[in-house]
Enzyme design. Sequence first.
Site, mmCIF file in Angstrom:
data_model
loop_
_atom_site.group_PDB
_atom_site.id
_atom_site.type_symbol
_atom_site.label_atom_id
_atom_site.label_comp_id
_atom_site.label_asym_id
_atom_site.label_seq_id
_atom_site.Cartn_x
_atom_site.Cartn_y
_atom_site.Cartn_z
ATOM 1 N N GLU A 110 0.852 -1.197 0.000
ATOM 2 C CA GLU A 110 0.000 0.000 0.000
ATOM 3 C C GLU A 110 0.876 1.230 0.000
ATOM 4 O O GLU A 110 2.029 1.170 0.412
ATOM 5 C CB GLU A 110 -0.824 0.033 1.301
ATOM 6 N N ASP A 114 1.530 9.950 4.148
ATOM 7 C CA ASP A 114 2.375 10.797 4.986
ATOM 8 C C ASP A 114 1.521 11.791 5.767
ATOM 9 O O ASP A 114 1.330 12.928 5.370
ATOM 10 C CB ASP A 114 3.368 11.526 4.085
ATOM 11 N N LYS A 323 11.046 3.253 2.404
ATOM 12 C CA LYS A 323 10.978 4.719 2.316
ATOM 13 C C LYS A 323 11.665 5.187 1.035
ATOM 14 O O LYS A 323 12.758 4.728 0.721
ATOM 15 C CB LYS A 323 11.678 5.357 3.531
ATOM 16 N N CYS A 417 28.574 43.792 9.524
ATOM 17 C CA CYS A 417 27.187 43.369 9.384
ATOM 18 C C CYS A 417 26.579 44.004 8.129
ATOM 19 O O CYS A 417 26.618 45.225 7.972
ATOM 20 C CB CYS A 417 26.387 43.774 10.612
ATOM 21 N N CYS A 433 26.909 39.528 14.550
ATOM 22 C CA CYS A 433 26.905 40.987 14.515
ATOM 23 C C CYS A 433 26.767 41.466 15.952
ATOM 24 O O CYS A 433 25.923 40.976 16.697
ATOM 25 C CB CYS A 433 25.708 41.469 13.687
HETATM 26 S S1 IVH Z 1 0.370 -0.261 8.779
HETATM 27 C C1 IVH Z 1 1.745 -1.315 13.427
HETATM 28 N N1 IVH Z 1 -0.077 0.956 6.519
HETATM 29 O O1 IVH Z 1 3.403 4.772 8.956
HETATM 30 C C2 IVH Z 1 1.613 -0.223 12.461
HETATM 31 N N2 IVH Z 1 0.949 2.205 8.253
HETATM 32 O O2 IVH Z 1 6.102 4.706 9.999
HETATM 33 C C3 IVH Z 1 0.882 -0.706 11.256
HETATM 34 N N3 IVH Z 1 1.409 4.543 7.673
HETATM 35 O O3 IVH Z 1 2.525 4.487 12.328
HETATM 36 C C4 IVH Z 1 0.789 0.375 10.326
HETATM 37 N N4 IVH Z 1 0.590 4.449 5.634
HETATM 38 O O4 IVH Z 1 1.070 5.962 10.787
HETATM 39 C C5 IVH Z 1 0.428 1.074 7.766
HETATM 40 N N5 IVH Z 1 -0.575 1.868 4.449
HETATM 41 C C6 IVH Z 1 -0.077 2.015 5.686
HETATM 42 C C7 IVH Z 1 0.455 3.226 6.174
HETATM 43 C C8 IVH Z 1 0.974 3.284 7.467
HETATM 44 C C9 IVH Z 1 1.153 5.226 6.548
HETATM 45 C C10 IVH Z 1 2.050 5.136 8.858
HETATM 46 C C11 IVH Z 1 1.459 4.765 10.180
HETATM 47 C C12 IVH Z 1 2.590 4.175 10.979
HETATM 48 C C13 IVH Z 1 3.755 4.812 10.313
HETATM 49 C C14 IVH Z 1 5.029 4.077 10.588
#
Ligand code: IVH
Length: 678
Positions: A110, A114, A323, A417, A433
């Site tokens: 997925e 952000d 990332k 300055c 300065c």
């Molecule tokens: S699954 C146990 N799916 O990324 C946590 N998280 O860096 C399971 N996030 O805290 C999270 N998109 O806030 C999941 N498709 C996605 C996500 C996602 C964004 C965020 C989420 C998590 C953070 C971790």
Amino acid sequence: MNAKQRIEELTKQLNHYNYRYYVDHVSEVSDQEFDRLMRELQELEAKNPELAMPNSPTQRVGSDLQQEFKHVRHNIPMLSLSNAYSVDELLTWYDSVKAVYGKDVAIAYEPKYDGLSISLIYRFGKLAQAVTRGDGVQGDDVTENVKMIERVPLYIDQPDIKAQSRFEIRGEVLMPFKTFAKLNAEREANGEEPFANPRNAAAGTLKSTRSSVVRERGLDVYLYEVPLRFTSKEWEQDQCDLMNNLWRFGVPTAQSFHVGYYNNAIVDCFDKERIEYVINDFVLRRPLMDYPIDGIVFKVADRHIRSQCGATYKAPKWAIAYKFNAERMITTVRDVTFQVGRTGQVTPVVHFDPVPLAGTLVRKATGNNADFLHEMHIAIGGRIEVEKGGEIIPKIVVGVDPCATKDFKEVTYPKYCPECGAPLVKDGSNYYCIGESCPAQLQARLEHFVSREAMNIQGIGPKMIEEWINDGIVKDVADIYESEKLETFFSTRIILSRTESKSVPAHRVLFALGIRYVGASTAKLLLKRYGSINMLAVIATACPDQLLQIDGVGVDTTISLGRWFSDKENLELLKRLQTAGLQMDEEIPVPTASSNGGESQPLAGLTIVISGVFEEHSRDEYRAMIEQYGGKNGSSVSKNTDYVLAGSNMGPAKREKAEQLGIEIIDEAQFLRLIQNS
Ligand code: IVH
């Protein structure tokens, strides 16, 4: 530097970044740099567990808890995700999953949205509560604000969901790019500081104390997880089915895709080619998306298999976040100008040919200081490489040797300055300065004083301040409250906002003063310790050594505070601000580990005795965790003991006693699962 010193240094540095990120919504480093430092610390701690500090950031997720909202304990902790930056790291993760399950498993992927994570709790189909992640264990109750987000369903009309007293869906609140651009344009027109990125804008909005603001600002939401439950129906067995079915029920879920899955059969596995294909696909799609994403989340698709994978204290093992790398571009330097800040620090600004990076056109970046300019070989006409991630302001990462270009001109650092002509003095790598009445310093001090993170006086913009300075009608920040001449410039909005600023907590007043090295988080630390600015003034001048005992306060800060508070004019200024009605005191908080909003506590009613030596956490931390989750830490094994949490080298007498009484002995991993899968 030895391991102990490095561990101390990394702990301090990472805790600082976490605080800035989660509390002040400011990213001081790129995600990659942060993860690199975190990994270094994890490795050092793994090699030298006895050196790990009790406040190590490896032991917890960051916190975004704020005072204004009711705190609610999460039924199941809201964890974070482990990060990967390469295909190899993803493959290593997949191998670890395969090792648990014994064969290939289907993976769902997925977008990594952000924004800020949120948990929505439905009771009998009706939205009952919305809670932020907070520190992972408890979050802020933002129900009223979340109800203002259009796409959040207030009711889910589906029999299986309506039958449940508690159905929880987790996801991400975010701000679409279009909304973000519009909001910032409005803010700039009003003389307010624009938000640095959509994530900060979403955070600021969600934590607004007025839900009408949330309605106006057009937040959006994507939901991607339903915590595992004991009973689950056909439609929620697999991540992609779950997302699709919830979508059919009217829930705005994440787009979720399968790898290695075709017509419900696993046809091939998660290999290098597949992963590369998925990543490339996302890299191509990303610029077309109307909401911010910063990576791809890969998850074990089958939700039963997930429970076998387990979790660490920080993140589940069944998922990983890939990332995106920060974007980089090479460009040519056109000019270097010098900017005078509120402390008099003169900072070079490097201007270059505009380059498109992470959705914006970037034209300049800070040149930090003389040493940096030198190290990066920065010269006019020379080439540099500039980087920008989703979160951060652009920065210069590589200087291409200017000799590679023919016509370049060296940058000469000014001796005086550029604003007031006073001589510059060097302190460390920076020039300052020393002009007593430098207009640039005054301008920067006033802008900082009224800014959102400081006194938050809305409506006073840089242009207005410049006019006052040119007219010579302002000489310091207290004039904003006292001067009749200034008042002729004030709209009712400014007057109102100025009145509200009188209830801004003292730590923000301290920050607003713009004392060198006293940032928002340091100001908070100082007031948490001393409770009053006047008290701090006494300590800083009479016994500065005391300040050094505060974790997060160093020598530079101490010296700077000492200097500031021994200046007669500054003390006079403080007095005037106090007379104007600004907050100079705040309550020193009493730490309460177990106060919460009344959600269930997995260890409630259980007495647990700790014995032995542990790997993941220290004994003290386990003791704290037991209490935090509602349990009692017993000192010796008796018939009242429910569990013994045993590490290696558990005392033989204790073990015998426990076995005799039939008390269950659990290890670290079991204990951690106990508090996570409750
Ligand atoms: S699954 C146990 N799916 O990324 C946590 N998280 O860096 C399971 N996030 O805290 C999270 N998109 O806030 C999941 N498709 C996605 C996500 C996602 C964004 C965020 C989420 C998590 C953070 C971790």
